[in-house]
Design an enzyme around this catalytic site. Structure first.
Site, PDB file in Angstrom:
ATOM      1  N   CYS A 137       0.835  -1.210   0.000  1.00  0.00           N
ATOM      2  CA  CYS A 137       0.000   0.000   0.000  1.00  0.00           C
ATOM      3  C   CYS A 137       0.868   1.258   0.000  1.00  0.00           C
ATOM      4  CB  CYS A 137      -0.935  -0.035   1.212  1.00  0.00           C
ATOM      5  SG  CYS A 137      -2.004   1.407   1.332  1.00  0.00           S
ATOM      6  N   CYS A 140      -0.484   4.147   2.078  1.00  0.00           N
ATOM      7  CA  CYS A 140      -0.277   3.980   3.522  1.00  0.00           C
ATOM      8  C   CYS A 140       1.183   4.208   3.907  1.00  0.00           C
ATOM      9  CB  CYS A 140      -0.658   2.564   3.965  1.00  0.00           C
ATOM     10  SG  CYS A 140      -2.164   1.953   3.241  1.00  0.00           S
ATOM     11  N   ASP A 141       2.101   3.666   3.134  1.00  0.00           N
ATOM     12  CA  ASP A 141       3.492   3.583   3.595  1.00  0.00           C
ATOM     13  C   ASP A 141       4.489   4.425   2.804  1.00  0.00           C
ATOM     14  OD1 ASP A 141       2.673   1.818   5.559  1.00  0.00           O
ATOM     15  OD2 ASP A 141       2.931   0.068   4.278  1.00  0.00           O
TER      16      ASP A 141
END
Ligand code: FAD
Length: 312
Positions: A137, A140-141
């Site tokens: 992701c 997300c990261d």
């Protein structure tokens, strides 16, 4: 143990969508039963650092966040049951659900929040470094890889979008694709080709993720050139696997309207599915955003819509 249980509302899944639906439904006195499935807490339990869930000024851990959601749901009255549904009958009311333990659940309304699974390469080394440099992701990261080198694996729209998104942070993005052309939309391909931060390794496959032991940290990958069959070590600080997602909707196939990629169809701006009394929330219906906070938002919507439906 074979049990029979009726609830006004059953919530399937214990990710952010399921627990949020449970909190709202409990507070509306619907006394919901939430069935956790085999992954209690959902996808957030397979990640470590979470920095984008609102309400926390510092980095929190995904499994911890899910424990808090569970406690909150239980505290307001949700019955949480560790069970997984393998068969459903949504053609009659009450709806019937059969679990893998043989238990039979019935309900007047159902919220499906069974989420999705990111597809992985299936390497032992990938498993070892998940959450320690290997991610599925970029939204997300990606932020954790400011001025670092990252690899993105895949050749479809997800990979192209993730590679482009990662150029906002990373110093270099190498896209590793096992074929000699991309499947992604032409417009995305054009953007990839002109971006100076992006390099594409064609006909290539990651054979092994390599890294440090203590603390666990990705240092690169062994990449095989499929044309020459030569292995090469590519240095990188992060590896993003972007080969798609599988929504957990198989048991609803033939009963609910599901799109060609397996996502449950809902009416616009709503969690209402093709069957009255059945609602879908979170990643099982969301092909686009796939975030904990959007899943939680849809869980809230589903509970409010279920409450409205049950009150009629
Ligand atoms: C590695 C990784 C890191 C991520 N990091 C972030 C991040 O930092 N921030 C962010 O916002 N998002 C992040 N995400 C995305 C986020 O985790 C998802 O968007 C979110 O978890 C979706 O929530 P959900 O409730 O829809 O489903 P999920 O979290 O997928 O949960 C699905 C639930 O359904 C249950 N279930 C499935 N089938 C059945 C069945 N047949 N019967 C009963 N239960 C069933 C499962 O056991 C599970 O509990 C990350 C995802 C991954 C994979």
């Amino acid at each position: 143990m074979h049990e029979k249980k009726h609830s006004r509302l059953i919530i399937l899944g214990s990710g952010p969508a399921g627990y949020t639906a449970a909190i709202y439904a409990s507070r509306a006195m619907l006394e919901p039963t939430l069935l956790t499935g085999i992954e209690p807490g959902g996808q957030m339990t397979i990640t470590t650092d979470v920095e984008n869930y609102p309400g926390f000024s510092e980095i929190i851990q995904g499994p911890w966040l899910m424990e808090q959601m569970k406690e909150q749901a239980v505290n307001v009255g949700t019955e949480v049951v560790f069970d997984t549904i393998v068969k459903v009958n949504l053609s009659d009311k009450p709806f019937e659900l059969i679990s893998d333990s043989g238990s039979e659940y019935t309900c007047d309304a159902l919220i499906i929040s069974t989420g999705a699974q990111a597809k992985w390469l299936g390497l032992d080394s990938e498993e070892k470094f998940k959450g320690y440099g290997v991610s599925a992701c970029a939204t997300c990261d990606g932020f954790f890889f400011k001025d670092k080198r990252v690899l993105v694996v895949g050749g479809g729209n997800t990979a192209a979008e993730e590679a482009l998104f990662l150029t906002n942070f990373a110093s270099k993005v190498t896209l590793i694709h096992r074929r000699d052309s991309l499947r992604s939309e032409k417009i995305l391909q054009e953007r990839l080709f002109i971006n100076e931060k992006i390099e594409i390794m064609w006909n290539s496959e990651i054979k092994k993720v390599i890294g440090k032991e203590e603390p666990l940290m990705v240092e690169g990958a062994i990449v095989n050139d499929k044309v020459t069959d030569q292995n090469k070590k590519i240095e990188a600080d992060g590896i993003f696997i972007a080969i798609g997602h599988s929504p957990s909707s198989q048991i609803f196939k033939d009963q609910l309207e599901i799109n060609q990629n397996g996502y449950i169809n809902t009416k616009p701006d709503s969690t209402v599915t093709s069957i009255e009394g059945v609602f879908a929330a979170g990643d099982v219906t969301d092909e686009k955003y796939r975030q904990a906070v959007t899943a939680a938002g849809m869980g809230c919507m589903a509970a409010l819509e279920a409450e409205d439906y049950l009150s009629k």
